[in-house]
Design a protein around this motif. Sequence first.
Motif, PDB file in Angstrom:
ATOM      1  N   GLN A  21       0.815  -1.209   0.000  1.00 35.97           N
ATOM      2  CA  GLN A  21       0.000   0.000   0.000  1.00 35.97           C
ATOM      3  C   GLN A  21       0.850   1.261   0.000  1.00 35.97           C
ATOM      4  O   GLN A  21       0.386   2.315  -0.417  1.00 35.97           O
ATOM      5  CB  GLN A  21      -0.953   0.015   1.203  1.00 35.97           C
ATOM      6  CG  GLN A  21      -2.231  -0.720   0.964  1.00 35.97           C
ATOM      7  CD  GLN A  21      -3.253  -0.491   2.055  1.00 35.97           C
ATOM      8  OE1 GLN A  21      -3.909  -1.416   2.430  1.00 35.97           O
ATOM      9  NE2 GLN A  21      -3.386   0.706   2.579  1.00 35.97           N
ATOM     10  N   VAL A  26      -3.709   0.324  -3.070  1.00 34.01           N
ATOM     11  CA  VAL A  26      -4.296  -0.965  -2.694  1.00 34.01           C
ATOM     12  C   VAL A  26      -3.281  -2.073  -2.923  1.00 34.01           C
ATOM     13  O   VAL A  26      -2.301  -1.908  -3.637  1.00 34.01           O
ATOM     14  CB  VAL A  26      -5.573  -1.259  -3.516  1.00 34.01           C
ATOM     15  CG1 VAL A  26      -6.666  -0.247  -3.220  1.00 34.01           C
ATOM     16  CG2 VAL A  26      -5.273  -1.329  -4.998  1.00 34.01           C
ATOM     17  N   ALA A  27      -3.561  -3.220  -2.313  1.00 36.61           N
ATOM     18  CA  ALA A  27      -2.741  -4.416  -2.547  1.00 36.61           C
ATOM     19  C   ALA A  27      -3.589  -5.426  -3.315  1.00 36.61           C
ATOM     20  O   ALA A  27      -4.810  -5.390  -3.266  1.00 36.61           O
ATOM     21  CB  ALA A  27      -2.290  -5.003  -1.213  1.00 36.61           C
ATOM     22  N   THR A  65      -7.213  -3.529   1.258  1.00 40.32           N
ATOM     23  CA  THR A  65      -6.709  -2.363   1.979  1.00 40.32           C
ATOM     24  C   THR A  65      -6.740  -2.667   3.470  1.00 40.32           C
ATOM     25  O   THR A  65      -7.538  -3.483   3.924  1.00 40.32           O
ATOM     26  CB  THR A  65      -7.558  -1.094   1.704  1.00 40.32           C
ATOM     27  OG1 THR A  65      -8.908  -1.347   2.070  1.00 40.32           O
ATOM     28  CG2 THR A  65      -7.478  -0.679   0.238  1.00 40.32           C
ATOM     29  N   GLU A  71      -3.880  -1.058   9.927  1.00 43.20           N
ATOM     30  CA  GLU A  71      -2.736  -0.200   9.621  1.00 43.20           C
ATOM     31  C   GLU A  71      -1.880   0.043  10.866  1.00 43.20           C
ATOM     32  O   GLU A  71      -0.650  -0.017  10.802  1.00 43.20           O
ATOM     33  CB  GLU A  71      -3.214   1.127   9.036  1.00 43.20           C
ATOM     34  CG  GLU A  71      -2.074   1.991   8.541  1.00 43.20           C
ATOM     35  CD  GLU A  71      -2.548   3.213   7.776  1.00 43.20           C
ATOM     36  OE1 GLU A  71      -1.672   3.994   7.362  1.00 43.20           O
ATOM     37  OE2 GLU A  71      -3.759   3.407   7.586  1.00 43.20           O
TER      38      GLU A  71
END
Length: 141
Positions: A21, A26-27, A65, A71
């Motif tokens: 990210q 996004v991944a 995400t 996070e």
Amino acid sequence: MRERELSGSMEDYLETILLLQKENPVARAKEISEKLGVKMSSVTNALKHLSEKGFINYDRYSFITLTKEGEKYAENIFLRHEVLKKFLKTVVGLSEDQAEENACRMEHVMDMDVINKINKLVDFLERENVSQEFKKYLEDN
């Protein structure tokens, strides 16, 4: 943050998603598979697990995400990794590859109190130039 709730393997997935990210918003599952060197089925299972725990936003065939909680958890893992890698390189004198490999294993078992003290130790040793003296000592012995 629910620290240490995940296995080391699941933490690796979170850290990988964070790093991906940082490159893109996004991944993608395929990128995670390639970066970790695991099969897509393993990635899918891990993503389901992380989604159920509330660490990622994920639906099959969609982008991935991190949630806010995911996070924070991933940043914590990344910080532990970076501190340990720096310690292993600058103080212990390991090569980049050795430091990376060992930091990746160690990051999953050390708590933040230990990580913070290691970080302060590295800063102190660098400030006092002790790490250079220790490297010379290792070479001579």
